[in-house]
Scaffold this motif. Structure first.
Motif: not given
Length: 471
Positions: A147-160, A170-175
Motif C-alpha cells: 500500500x502507499x505508506x500513508x495507508x489505504x485510500x478507501x479506508x482513509x476516505x471512509x474514516x474521514x 478531516x479529509x483522507x489526506x489528513x489520516x
C-alpha cells in the motif's frame, strides 16, 4: 445569575428530586420547553442542565420520547477516589503482574473479566468473513501488493467521512493508517519526543501506554483523574512547563470509563496550544457511548494541529485485524517517516474489508446494536456487584466503553487475590498494573463486554465471595 450557574442550579434541583425519589426510576422528565418556561431561561441552558444529568448517568434519552430517570440513578455504591498528583515518588513497573494476567488469555475455561476486547458474541463475524471473501475476489492482486505508506485510500476516505464529530474538517489526506491504536500511539510518541522527555498521562492509566513510555526512555507524570469528568486540568497546569507531550483517552477512558466534558476538552487544547505541547488523543472508545450522541474528541477543537487523534476498530469490530489510524495534524510528515521505518505499509486486505464495512452502513447498524448490549451489561454488572460485593465497595459509572473500575476495602491487595480468583477460573485486571507507582492495590478492572448469562452472574458472585473472604 450567570448562564453556567443557572444550568447547574436546574440540574441540582432535578438531581435532588431523583435522590429523594420524587422522580422515580423510569419517570419521564419534563420536556425541555416546559423547563425553559418554568425557569424563564434559554433552550440552550435547559439542554446543558440535561446534559449535566446525563453525564452523571442519572437520566437517559430515548429516541423521540424525551428524557427518563435511568437505572443507574438507583446505584447504591459511591464512586472511586481521586488520587493526588505525584511527581517524585519512586516508580516500579508491574510487568510480572501484567504477564501473569496475559498468560491466561488462551485458556477457554477462564472467565476473562481481565480482557480489554469485546467478546466474539458481540462482533459481526459472519458479515466480516463475507467481506474478506468479497475483497479478495475484487482486488486484482488479492491484496498482496504494498500500500502507499500513508495507508489505504478507501479506508482513509471512509474514516474521514465517518469523522462527522469533527464537523467535516478531516479529509483522507489528513489520516495515516496504522496497525491498531497502540501502534498509532507508539508512532506519535516516537515522532514528538526523545529519550528523557516528560509525558502527562491519566491515573489510573491503561498499562500498555505505560509500557510504551518506558520502552522509549520517557518519563511519565500521572495526572489525577476524576471517575466522571476525567483528567484534572488544574493538576495539568501545575506541570505544564515540564511537559513535552500529553497522552489522554478523552472519551470513556480505560480503566475508569470517564469522559471529559466538552468545555474541559476546549480548555485543554487551548492550554496545550499556548505552550505548543502535542496531545496524543486515544479515541478508540468514542463510538461506544451510552448517551444520545457521540462525544466530540479534543481534535474537534484543534486549530493549530497539535492534537494527534488516534483510533481503531479493535474495541468495536475486529480486534485481530489490527486496523487503526491517526490524524496527526502538523506532525503528519514525521508520522509517515516513522511508519516507513517500522512497517513500510499496513496490510491491504483488512483495511479494504473495514473500509467496505464503514462505507455501506453496516458499521452504523452494528454500533447501535453493540452500544445497547454494552449499556445493558453495564447495568447488570453494577447490580450484581452491589448484590454480591462488600458494602464498602466503590464502583465507577462509565458513560461509554466497557470497563468497570472497582475500589475495594483498603485491607485487600487485588494482586494477591488474583491467584485465588484464578484457581476458580476467574481472571481480572489488578489495579496495580494501571500505575507506575505502588498504588491502586485495592482496585480492579472488570470488562463488561462479555455475553451476559447465568454463568457470568455466578462468576461475579464467586468473585464477590473471594473479596469478602479477604477482609
Amino acid at each position: 445569575m450567570k448562564k453556567e450557574s443557572l444550568y447547574l442550579k436546574i440540574a441540582k434541583v432535578m438531581e435532588e428530586q431523583i435522590a429523594s425519589k420524587t422522580l422515580k426510576l423510569g419517570d419521564k422528565l419534563p420536556s425541555i420547553r416546559t423547563v425553559q418556561k418554568l425557569y424563564n431561561v434559554s433552550l440552550t441552558t435547559v439542554k446543558q442542565a440535561y446534559l449535566e444529568l446525563e453525564s452523571k448517568s442519572l437520566i437517559e434519552p430515548r429516541a423521540k420520547s424525551g428524557y427518563f430517570v435511568s437505572k443507574a440513578s438507583m446505584r447504591k455504591f459511591p464512586l472511586p477516589s481521586v488520587t493526588a498528583l505525584k511527581t517524585s515518588a519512586q516508580t516500579k513497573d508491574p510487568e510480572d503482574l501484567i504477564s501473569k494476567v496475559f498468560n491466561t488469555l488462551t485458556n477457554d475455561q477462564i472467565t476473562q473479566f481481565s480482557l480489554g476486547v469485546p467478546d466474539k458474541s458481540l462482533l459481526p463475524i459472519a458479515k466480516l468473513n463475507k467481506g474478506v471473501i468479497s475483497v479478495v475476489q475484487r482486488l486484482a492482486d488479492g491484496g498482496t501488493s504494498y500500500e502507499p505508506v500513508q495507508g489505504n485510500l478507501n479506508l482513509r476516505r471512509s474514516i474521514a467521512k465517518w469523522s462527522y464529530v469533527l464537523e467535516g474538517t478531516l479529509t483522507e489526506d489528513d489520516i495515516v493508517t496504522t496497525s491498531g491504536a497502540m501502534n498509532a500511539i507508539f508512532n506519535c510518541l516516537m515522532a514528538v519526543t526523545k529519550p528523557g522527555d516528560t509525558v502527562a498521562i491519566e491515573s489510573p492509566v491503561y498499562f500498555g501506554i505505560l509500557q510504551i513510555i518506558k520502552s522509549l526512555g520517557l518519563k511519565a507524570i500521572e495526572i489525577p483523574t476524576h471517575p466522571i469528568t476525567g483528567v484534572d486540568l488544574e493538576a495539568i497546569k501545575k506541570v505544564l512547563p515540564r511537559l513535552n507531550a500529553c497522552c489522554f483517552i478523552s472519551n470513556f477512558s480505560n480503566p475508569l470509563g470517564c469522559m471529559m466534558p466538552e468545555e474541559h476538552k476546549k480548555e485543554l487544547v487551548r492550554m496545550l496550544t499556548e505552550y505548543d505541547i502535542p496531545l496524543i488523543e486515544d479515541d478508540l472508545y468514542g463510538n461506544l457511548f451510552f448517551g444520545a450522541t457521540r462525544p466530540k474528541p479534543c481534535k474537534a477543537f484543534d486549530e493549530a494541529g497539535i492534537v494527534m487523534w488516534c483510533g481503531s476498530v479493535s474495541k468495536t469490530l475486529a480486534p485481530g485485524y489490527r486496523v487503526g489510524w491517526v490524524a496527526p495534524g502538523k506532525y503528519k510528515e514525521k508520522i509517515i517517516r516513522q511508519k516507513l521505518l517500522q512497517t513500510i505499509s499496513t496490510p491491504t486486505l483488512y483495511q479494504e474489508v473495514i473500509a467496505d464495512f464503514l462505507e455501506h452502513g453496516r458499521y452504523d447498524h452494528h454500533l447501535r446494536t453493540i452500544r445497547s448490549k454494552l449499556y445493558t451489561n453495564c447495568l447488570k454488572y453494577q447490580g450484581a456487584i452491589e448484590a454480591y460485593f462488600p458494602h464498602n465497595t466503590k464502583i465507577s459509572q462509565p458513560q461509554g466503553g466497557f470497563m468497570l473500575w472497582l475500589e475495594l476495602d483498603q485491607k485487600i491487595d487485588t494482586a494477591e487475590l488474583y491467584d485465588r480468583a484464578l484457581q476458580q477460573n476467574i481472571s481480572y485486571a489488578p489495579g496495580r498494573v494501571f500505575s507506575q507507582y505502588n498504588q491502586y492495590n485495592n482496585c480492579m478492572r472488570l470488562n463488561f463486554a462479555l455475553g451476559w448469562n447465568t454463568k457470568l452472574e455466578n462468576d461475579l458472585k464467586r468473585l464477590g465471595k473471594i473479596v469478602k473472604a479477604a477482609i
